[in-house]
Motif scaffolding. Sequence first.
Motif, mmCIF file in Angstrom:
data_model
loop_
_atom_site.group_PDB
_atom_site.id
_atom_site.type_symbol
_atom_site.label_atom_id
_atom_site.label_comp_id
_atom_site.label_asym_id
_atom_site.label_seq_id
_atom_site.Cartn_x
_atom_site.Cartn_y
_atom_site.Cartn_z
ATOM 1 N N ALA A 1 -7.902 14.373 6.116
ATOM 2 C CA ALA A 1 -7.308 13.559 7.184
ATOM 3 C C ALA A 1 -8.001 13.866 8.495
ATOM 4 C CB ALA A 1 -5.813 13.859 7.307
ATOM 5 N N ARG A 2 -8.542 12.830 9.120
ATOM 6 C CA ARG A 2 -9.209 13.041 10.397
ATOM 7 C C ARG A 2 -8.581 12.180 11.472
ATOM 8 N NH1 ARG A 2 -13.501 13.229 6.595
ATOM 9 N NH2 ARG A 2 -14.377 15.309 6.431
ATOM 10 N N LYS A 3 -8.906 10.915 11.493
ATOM 11 C CA LYS A 3 -8.397 10.071 12.570
ATOM 12 C C LYS A 3 -7.276 9.181 12.041
ATOM 13 C CE LYS A 3 -12.329 10.012 15.601
ATOM 14 N NZ LYS A 3 -13.106 9.236 16.550
ATOM 15 N N PHE A 4 -6.079 9.414 12.530
ATOM 16 C CA PHE A 4 -4.964 8.576 12.138
ATOM 17 C C PHE A 4 -4.266 7.998 13.352
ATOM 18 C CE2 PHE A 4 -4.361 8.315 7.669
ATOM 19 C CZ PHE A 4 -4.981 9.415 7.137
ATOM 20 N N GLY A 5 -4.999 7.773 14.421
ATOM 21 C CA GLY A 5 -4.409 7.177 15.601
ATOM 22 C C GLY A 5 -3.551 8.176 16.355
ATOM 23 N N ARG A 6 -2.960 7.716 17.425
ATOM 24 C CA ARG A 6 -2.144 8.602 18.257
ATOM 25 C C ARG A 6 -0.672 8.503 17.871
ATOM 26 N NH1 ARG A 6 -5.043 10.939 21.994
ATOM 27 N NH2 ARG A 6 -7.012 9.964 22.448
ATOM 28 N N GLY A 7 0.009 9.590 17.998
ATOM 29 C CA GLY A 7 1.448 9.576 17.756
ATOM 30 C C GLY A 7 1.788 9.763 16.295
ATOM 31 N N GLU A 8 3.017 10.168 16.062
ATOM 32 C CA GLU A 8 3.469 10.354 14.684
ATOM 33 C C GLU A 8 3.782 9.002 14.068
ATOM 34 O OE1 GLU A 8 2.949 14.435 14.983
ATOM 35 O OE2 GLU A 8 3.161 13.090 13.274
ATOM 36 N N TRP A 9 3.626 8.913 12.756
ATOM 37 C CA TRP A 9 4.016 7.707 12.063
ATOM 38 C C TRP A 9 4.626 8.074 10.716
ATOM 39 C CZ3 TRP A 9 -0.245 4.602 9.191
ATOM 40 C CH2 TRP A 9 -1.153 5.481 8.606
ATOM 41 N N GLN B 1 3.872 8.145 7.733
ATOM 42 C CA GLN B 1 3.153 8.889 6.703
ATOM 43 C C GLN B 1 3.197 10.393 6.944
ATOM 44 O OE1 GLN B 1 -0.553 7.520 5.134
ATOM 45 N NE2 GLN B 1 -0.043 5.368 5.383
ATOM 46 N N SER B 2 3.658 10.808 8.148
ATOM 47 C CA SER B 2 3.831 12.245 8.404
ATOM 48 C C SER B 2 5.199 12.722 7.936
ATOM 49 C CB SER B 2 3.720 12.538 9.906
ATOM 50 O OG SER B 2 2.529 12.053 10.434
#
Lengths: 410, 334
Positions: free
Chosen positions: B156-164, B166-167
């Motif tokens: 996992a590298r870039k998943f955008g900003r903020g929690e979503w 999938q976390s």
Amino acid sequence: MTTNKNGSTARGPNKKKRVVVLGAGGQTGRTVLTRLGSEPSIIATGVCRNALTAAPLRAAGLDVRSGNVLDQAERARLIGDADVIVNLASASSLWGQARIEDRGVIDAIFDSTEARLIHFSSVAVYGTCVDPSRNTYERPRPDAPYGRDKLNLERYAERKRRHAGGSRRLVILRMGHVYGAEQWVSRFVLDRVNTAFRLPFDGALPSNAVHVANVAAAVAKLVRDDSVEGTFNLVDPGQSTWRQVFDWNTKTVGVAAVPGMSTAMSERLKEAFRTRAAMPVPVAIARDVTGWLKSLPMSLAGAAPSLRDLLLSTMSTLKYPALEQKILAVYGEMSVRRMTEPLPIKNETWLLSEAAPGPMVDFEPERDMPRERGMSAADALVRWYRGYSSPDSLFAEENGATAVATPTYS
Amino acid sequence: MSSRTRLGIIGAGGVVAGFHLPVLAALDSVEVRWVADLDKRRASEVAQRFHVSEVVTDVAQASDVDAVLVATPVGSRVSLIDVVASRRWHAFCEKPFASSVADHERMLATLKKAGCHAGIGLVRRFYTSTRSARHVVASQILGPVESVLAGEGIRARKFGRGEWFQSDPKASGGGVFAETGTHLVDQVFNVLDVERADLQQCRQERVNGLEMDTRLTASLLLRPTKQAVPLTMGVSRLHDIYNGIVVRCKNGEVRLPLDPEAAVDLFDQHGAKVGTFPGAPKPGIYAAIREEWLDFLAGMKTPGSADTGLMTTRFIGEVYARATVRARQVEAAQ
């Protein structure tokens, strides 16, 4: 002891430095964070955008905070206690939004901390195919959006530093092409083994490449040495050639070397890429539009059946065989030109670059250091390569493969 | 009265805005009437982008439609389906269909009782490459299948900003194996025409309760031949692993990349490539999504006729229940 903007206190000269790595979840971040954490005088903490990106680092036992540094309410928690900030972050949004976010990170660092900043830029600021006759250290002239954005951000950071007065310290690193485990250059090299790809000039040109372990070593040195300021290129010390980079990768994993390209073809490629890189934008646009306009009559006839039918009916009426032959000949030539790739390499212009101009970071390379801090660079490359290239490694234990279970049905 | 199917969209996340709505906007046979999301701002942005006039935060208050796309995190589906069924709307659900077999069966029963059709967004079934591989396997031109290996994942590298979502283990169904592995599992089952899958060994790595890596072996019973073959599978967000499906046969190998535009390659016993089946022309994913929607719309005439991936849900549930877990519980760095 001095007090930071958020009320935290900076450490005296004999205390450990708190180093915060922004973008720790990215390509090079984990290696940098791990290396910094091995320094006895450093407390290294990574910052990732969210828990998902932080998870692989946490699984590896690294110290990570997750959150959004663009959020004012989060800044104190994420970076407020930093003595040094290493900015590896790079927004992954669309273009304008990415520029806003990247600048926002710089703003956060300068507005909310007193930390020394080590900011990562790229040799792309010198252009896609570095030509020192027109691209200098003092006046880099990027010819592509990525390089322009990087240079733009460097200048923004410099302006923020000047605006903040003489107390803020800034190091800008124009990082070269990174290779090693999990890095794009190594993936590029290993994907080209046993293909038709040929390495221009048999790899004799300077690569502007840097092993990820060397990136980490350079950062560690810069963190230790507060006196360093300014803008530097970050490449392997002594400037590895492409042949050295390619061979390190192929020999390490035990695959065939990538053959070299003939000098004649290499020269042709270099000339084509340098010319293209040097072309002013209006001229490049005019050239591309002209080429498209020339292709229009034939592509239009092909795309518009009614027009094609009209053309054929007209030719029948004219009864002009010589003209018909001429049209067929032009069509045939255009078809062949469309099919034929005039250059064996289209996008990898960086393989034909000269060395990036200007000062380099001075540091001891660590790519080939023996296994003292965890896995060696070579072992890491082999493990990574086997992991992504071989389906048989999907259930392999660390020290060997687990046998696939036998079927249970009778 | 319009002959177009009226659709409602439940969930205004990335997969809706990036994939479903561009396809639906180009389908003359449907009309998107509203977009619903608990986040009204997000729903409004998406609705505006695709010229949808109505925005709601409460699905129960939405105007009547014929069918809905349910694109909310899997952990929130069951109660939503109760509402959908009460309105007699057919339901096309994004994958995974449900977090558990019990939920899956309950949702199907609820929809069936209401006379509603259920569809599932397991889009890889519609990939050109999946169909090619399925044909090759079924034809046995490389001989009988001997083993299957399948992998998907990168660190996992870039998943955008903020929690979503999938976390969140609950919202995502447990982690990467439920959220992303659903596609891979179903694709393997589809290519091999699997009748039954029995898990044998499984291990997982979890970070703060979120599963980030699953490796397993299983035995697959193939429907056409009643043959049992071993499966080795890995899905990961911790490591860069092999991405693709490899079907090893007596006389060679079929290699199926996961990209819808990639080609399916055939290799002989000595590793030489002997054939290629081209993938879909670009953009392959949109063509596949279009096909899955057309399939769902046609299926509305015979509610309950679609395979909603119950075997996949069962297999995933078994994996989470029986995995040997290496868990790391990490306090946030101070």
